[in-house]
Design a protein around this motif. Structure first.
Motif, mmCIF file in Angstrom:
data_model
loop_
_atom_site.group_PDB
_atom_site.id
_atom_site.type_symbol
_atom_site.label_atom_id
_atom_site.label_comp_id
_atom_site.label_asym_id
_atom_site.label_seq_id
_atom_site.Cartn_x
_atom_site.Cartn_y
_atom_site.Cartn_z
ATOM 1 N N ASP A 170 0.828 -1.206 0.000
ATOM 2 C CA ASP A 170 0.000 0.000 0.000
ATOM 3 C C ASP A 170 0.868 1.266 0.000
ATOM 4 O O ASP A 170 0.571 2.232 0.714
ATOM 5 C CB ASP A 170 -0.947 0.013 1.203
ATOM 6 C CG ASP A 170 -1.864 -1.208 1.209
ATOM 7 O OD1 ASP A 170 -2.205 -1.700 0.118
ATOM 8 O OD2 ASP A 170 -2.226 -1.664 2.314
ATOM 9 N N GLU B 134 -10.328 -10.727 12.022
ATOM 10 C CA GLU B 134 -9.867 -10.030 10.821
ATOM 11 C C GLU B 134 -8.490 -10.540 10.401
ATOM 12 O O GLU B 134 -7.477 -10.222 11.023
ATOM 13 C CB GLU B 134 -9.823 -8.524 11.072
ATOM 14 C CG GLU B 134 -9.734 -7.748 9.776
ATOM 15 C CD GLU B 134 -9.783 -6.250 9.989
ATOM 16 O OE1 GLU B 134 -10.261 -5.822 11.055
ATOM 17 O OE2 GLU B 134 -9.322 -5.533 9.086
ATOM 18 N N LYS B 169 -11.783 -10.244 5.860
ATOM 19 C CA LYS B 169 -10.953 -9.052 5.645
ATOM 20 C C LYS B 169 -11.553 -8.231 4.512
ATOM 21 O O LYS B 169 -12.014 -8.797 3.525
ATOM 22 C CB LYS B 169 -9.514 -9.459 5.321
ATOM 23 C CG LYS B 169 -8.579 -8.273 5.362
ATOM 24 C CD LYS B 169 -7.155 -8.662 5.652
ATOM 25 C CE LYS B 169 -6.366 -7.406 5.988
ATOM 26 N NZ LYS B 169 -4.953 -7.675 6.167
ATOM 27 N N ASP B 170 -11.519 -6.928 4.689
ATOM 28 C CA ASP B 170 -12.062 -6.016 3.677
ATOM 29 C C ASP B 170 -13.482 -6.427 3.266
ATOM 30 O O ASP B 170 -13.818 -6.403 2.071
ATOM 31 C CB ASP B 170 -11.141 -5.977 2.446
ATOM 32 C CG ASP B 170 -9.736 -5.509 2.810
ATOM 33 O OD1 ASP B 170 -9.608 -4.721 3.759
ATOM 34 O OD2 ASP B 170 -8.772 -5.935 2.147
#
Lengths: 276, 276
Positions: A170, B134, B169-170
């Motif tokens: 990222d 997560e 996740k996400d």
């Protein structure tokens, strides 16, 4: 070189088969380690390494069976038995033998005496190449045994004549597979504090740099790294190692930076005099 | 129960200390495994498990020292020595002993004979609770030995009387720590195909469900899971296990779903007749 190892209270030859096959380190990757070396026969920054080891163990909820003082005695014994001028020590703490292969009953604690890895004086002078790699370590603050990507990419690194991987994700750079990263923007020295293992060499270099440079400890972007004036990486085995190429991209003129070499010299002086 | 294990060509008692301490599985988490069991004394879906094992090995670049046929012979020997009606087998393939603790020289291949884990018939009837977590597994297609989060959270699961973690996740759900996830929306059966290990039980259940339900194999959102009509998870040890609570949230009325129990019955019939 009759190296020995310590395992749960015993001292054994280094080549002895020791681990039963239901160890959680082996079956579940549930293990952590630390690694440090002697200079002039004395463990370098022993208090710092021990504290980091204790911290990793606490975060993985693994109780330690020995105190720092007891461990110090074990290290002295292992060192004496080695007959070497200098050695490295590797601590490995696993979840231990688990009848159900899930729950920790009692950790296994191993200390290996190892020969120093081959030195790379040419690398320290000329700098190394690293390959950018999109990844961020899981549980980065813990020195877990999870180095799958490093081993998986070992062949590719050789093929590309690179010495290491540069982890980024990222748009942010965290660390290399086993070392921290620093950059210089002019006289400003910058190193990341996010998603990293707190390197002891990193800490020493920050202490050494303090009187000479402006220091920023904060997240570092990938863009900052590839446009930096100088880059270097620090670890127990690499000391202060210039990074002169990232993938196909040379860092500035592709030569080790002068500020980097200055810090490298300070570090070399420190370890040369260690314990004196 | 004189269980034995196979290690690099030898058959040894299960409790024997086998591994030297410079194994890359132990030092670097560089290892993979597989796990399957017998029904009526015969390994269930052996071809599928072997193919998955081969695939993991290929992806971690670890060559196998034995063929499928040779391994089959070893399994038959280990089974005969166990004297049990049914056993489980665990394959573990590590990067082997590494002088430099980085580069693979020759993998270590272990086959452990294990007792079947404790059965959970109440769980299959009433369903289990899972805790949302997560996380997404690294290299999910490979059955690596990295189960750090599962072991780390084992105490917390017990405290919350939960049987497993639900990885998300996400906004997307992938799998549980050691099993795949399915949901029903009415008569539509949905399971994820992203960031998962390809479960053999998952495959069998898809085959069994084919004539009875509309099937979608695609990414599954967290929102779809918590609003599903029924949820279940599949694995070698869990078979078809209803999931009736996610954290504090019951799945619909908190009871095992009727379509889930129907598939569970089909699976139980299949394994009861295995090899007959």
């Amino acid at each position: 070189m009759p190296f020995h190892q310590y395992f749960n209270g015993e001292i054994l030859p280094i080549d002895q088969s020791i681990f039963k096959t239901n160890d959680l380190g082996l079956l579940r990757g549930y293990g952590l380690f630390d690694y440090f070396r002697t200079y002039n026969g004395l463990p370098f920054r022993w208090d710092d390494y021990w504290k980091r080891f204790e911290n990793s163990a606490r975060l993985l909820k693994l109780p330690l069976s020995v105190s720092q003082q007891e461990t110090e005695k074990i290290l002295a014994d292992l060192f004496a038995m080695s007959g070497e001028q200098e050695v490295a020590f590797r601590f490995v703490l696993t979840g231990g033998y688990a009848p159900d292969s899930v729950n920790v009953v009692e950790p296994n604690f191993l200390i290996r005496t190892e020969a120093l890895p081959q030195d790379n004086p040419a690398g320290r002078l000329k700098g190394i190449k690293v390959i950018p790699y999109e990844y961020v370590r899981d549980l980065p603050e813990i020195k877990t045994t999870n180095y799958v990507h490093m081993v998986l990419m070992a062949d590719e690194m050789k093929r590309q004549q690179a010495a290491d991987l540069l982890f980024h994700k990222d748009g942010e750079v965290s660390e290399l597979t086993r070392s921290n990263i620093f950059i210089f923007q002019g006289d400003k020295l910058i190193t990341s504090d996010r998603n990293i293992l707190n390197g002891i060499t990193r800490r020493v270099v920050l202490e050494l740099a303090q009187p000479h440079f402006e220091i920023e400890v904060r997240p570092v972007t990938y863009k900052e790294v590839v446009t930096a004036d100088e880059i270097f990486t620090t670890s127990t085995t690499k000391w202060v190692m210039p990074v002169v190429q990232i993938g196909d991209l040379p860092v500035q003129d592709g030569l080790a930076g002068k500020r980097t070499l200055f810090l490298q010299k300070l570090f070399e002086e420190l370890v040369a005099d260690w314990g004196k």
